[in-house]
Design an enzyme around this catalytic site. Structure first.
Site, PDB file in Angstrom:
ATOM      1  N   CYS A 192       0.827  -0.971  -0.089  1.00 38.12           N
ATOM      2  CA  CYS A 192       0.084  -0.263   0.140  1.00 38.12           C
ATOM      3  C   CYS A 192       0.861   1.105   0.129  1.00 38.12           C
ATOM      4  O   CYS A 192       0.362   2.402  -0.119  1.00 38.12           O
ATOM      5  CB  CYS A 192      -1.044   0.065   1.393  1.00 38.12           C
ATOM      6  SG  CYS A 192      -2.140  -1.267   1.210  1.00 38.12           S
ATOM      7  N   ARG A 238      -4.813   6.438  -1.647  1.00 39.03           N
ATOM      8  CA  ARG A 238      -5.547   4.947  -2.067  1.00 39.03           C
ATOM      9  C   ARG A 238      -5.845   4.465  -0.554  1.00 39.03           C
ATOM     10  O   ARG A 238      -6.818   3.934  -0.336  1.00 39.03           O
ATOM     11  CB  ARG A 238      -4.480   4.029  -2.408  1.00 39.03           C
ATOM     12  CG  ARG A 238      -4.829   2.600  -2.107  1.00 39.03           C
ATOM     13  CD  ARG A 238      -4.137   1.681  -3.291  1.00 39.03           C
ATOM     14  NE  ARG A 238      -2.871   1.494  -3.041  1.00 39.03           N
ATOM     15  CZ  ARG A 238      -2.090   0.346  -3.614  1.00 39.03           C
ATOM     16  NH1 ARG A 238      -2.920  -0.405  -4.341  1.00 39.03           N
ATOM     17  NH2 ARG A 238      -0.984   0.157  -3.465  1.00 39.03           N
TER      18      ARG A 238
END
Lengths: 301, 230
Positions: A192, A238
């Protein structure tokens, strides 16, 4: 298009009598490497950008090949090719036998460079410098380095997410790289915030710049540098998207197909940011050209 | 034209030759296969020198997403908590992998703890003196909220205890050049508590007593064949 295909077929046939030992050698040398790559790292998450970069680089080489041939006729061999060949072959030998992927992939670039230098000389490499430089992005970095760089990035992404969502009044807290929102706990994973996304974006950004062929060094370097904060912002966005999905729709949604969706968000965000910053830089350049002298005077002051 | 073709032939031959040489150089012999089979469970006694296994506390294990990776990484893992009469608790975690080549390498606590949300507060190299020689160890302190966990760990590659990182890679590399694929072990002990100096002492004593309690062969596996004396 058809004539072009025929022409490249013909030039390939003309080149074969001279080139077949090299092509055969390359095939023998790298077939096992590519087999391993396509059944291992290149289909995985971490090195998934490898084949894209290699494919784009090959395409760039193919596109510039006629220009290179023209620039190097008559061909003059460069002796620097031989030591580079030795280095490349040693890298392959060590990398492959000792399973050091970094060296094995690096040797692909070195051997291709050596072939070009020996067969067509230094000027050929000058024409084709970009695809070779571009291929550096497919060389995996040492795991220690990746771990050392990824951790602070993860921390920074978690920190930014916490502060932004907190400012918007969400019940969020953070300990290390674990975010707690409402009753849910989220762990910011390597992927991530990864270095790999940064490098992939950087590579694609450079590819974009190369295609645009903008002569301004200011714009090129500016955009290449801007990709670092762009990648960071895209990662934060995100994680924020994932956090909010989990907060509103529960854990299952956050880990399910929406996880992939968030990945798309990352690349779309990055793309939009790159394009808008590029436009801004262009606008800035135009303005500077238009005003010219007065602006320079202001800068000095 | 002729010279150009010669250059092509030399290039081609050099590449083909490299492939052949690479094939010859690639190690195929696993060190683990030459050694006798063993079981970590059986190797470490469940009680020794006043320590007994406490089943109520489980040491930090990887989260589910990492479990798969760990299973691919290691052939055997052992995870136990020992407690003594004074109520001191030591968590012991051992991981053994028979093939330290490929990307299957030891998964280091520095990475493992941090990935699960711990802050790595301290990280330094040290030497642990045992009755059988010194072992190069790493001392870490991991913290998450109220949990402060001092950790001591070391790794062995093949028959030698090595410092993690570059040393570990070098040792693997030296094995590889000699045509052998080394196995590897990671031994980690940790305690929970704020007093770090006290924790190191408890951990050192625990390691010493554990090494004293196992069979000589098991000891060699745990701390390497040739620990540096002096």
């Amino acid at each position: 298009m058809n004539t072009l295909a025929i022409r490249s077929m013909r030039s390939l046939r003309d080149a074969l009598p001279e080139w077949w030992p090299v092509l055969l050698g390359l095939a023998v040398l790298f077939a096992p490497t590519f087999y391993d790559l396509f059944t291992g790292p290149w289909v995985g998450e971490e090195q998934g950008h490898g084949p894209i970069i290699f494919g784009l680089a090959l395409w760039l080489i193919y596109r510039k090949w006629p220009e290179m041939l023209e620039a190097t006729t008559p061909a003059r061999s460069s002796w620097i090719g031989w030591p580079i060949l030795v280095a490349g072959l040693l890298a392959h030998m060590l990398g492959r036998s000792q399973k050091i992927l970094m060296l094995e992939v690096l040797s692909i670039i070195l051997v291709m460079m050596a072939v070009l230098l020996v067969k067509r000389g230094g000027r050929a490499l000058r024409v084709l410098w970009f695809p070779f430089f571009f291929m550096i992005f497919m060389v995996p970095l040492p795991s220690e380095f990746v771990a050392a760089v990824t951790m602070p990035m993860k921390m920074a992404v978690s920190w930014a997410t916490e502060h932004i969502l907190f400012a918007f009044g969400y019940p969020i807290s953070r300990s290390g790289v674990i975010l707690q929102i409402g009753q849910y706990q989220l762990l910011v994973a390597d992927a991530c915030a990864g270095l790999q996304t940064l490098l992939t974006l950087e590579a694609l950004g450079l590819f974009y710049l190369n295609l645009m062929r903008h002569p301004s060094a200011f714009r090129n370097i500016g955009l290449a540098l801007f990709i670092i904060p762009i990648s960071f912002s895209a990662n934060v966005i995100r994680v924020i998207v994932l956090t909010l999905i989990t907060y509103y729709y529960g854990d299952a949604a956050g880990q399910g197909f929406l996880h992939g969706f968030a990945g798309m968000v990352l690349f779309v965000t990055a793309l939009v940011l790159i394009l808008s910053i590029d436009s801004a830089l262009q606008w800035f350049i135009r303005r500077r050209e238009a005003i010219g002298a007065p602006l320079r005077a202001k800068e000095a002051a | 034209m002729n010279r150009k073709f010669t250059a092509s032939v030399i290039l081609g031959l050099a590449m083909a030759g490299t492939t052949a040489l690479t094939g010859a150089l690639t190690p195929t012999q696993k060190v683990a296969d030459a050694r006798t089979n063993f079981s970590l469970e059986a190797m470490i006694p469940t009680s020794f020198a006043g320590w007994t296994v406490d089943t109520s506390v489980v040491p930090l294990t990887p989260d589910p997403t990492q479990k798969e990776l760990i299973a691919a990484l290691y052939d055997q893992t052992l995870s136990r908590t020992y407690v003594n009469a004074q109520g001191q608790r030591v968590m012991l975690s051992i991981a053994y992998g028979g093939d330290q080549s490929k990307q299957l390498q030891l998964h280091l606590p520095e990475v493992c703890y941090v990935a699960q949300g711990f802050d790595m507060v301290k990280d330094r190299r040290d030497e642990l003196a045992t009755g059988f020689g010194k072992v190069p160890v790493k001392r870490l302190v991991a913290r998450q909220n109220a949990r402060n966990e001092p950790i001591t760990y070391w790794i062995t590659i093949g028959d030698k205890a090595v410092k993690s990182g570059l040393d570990q890679k070098m040792q693997r590399f030296m094995y590889g050049l000699s045509g052998r694929i080394p196995d590897g072990m990671l031994v980690r002990v940790s305690t929970i508590g704020a007093d770090e100096a006290g924790a190191w002492k408890v951990q050192d004593r625990f390691v010493n007593q554990m090494l004293g309690a196992v069979a000589p062969q098991a000891r060699v596996r745990l701390m390497g064949e040739a620990p540096n004396h002096g």
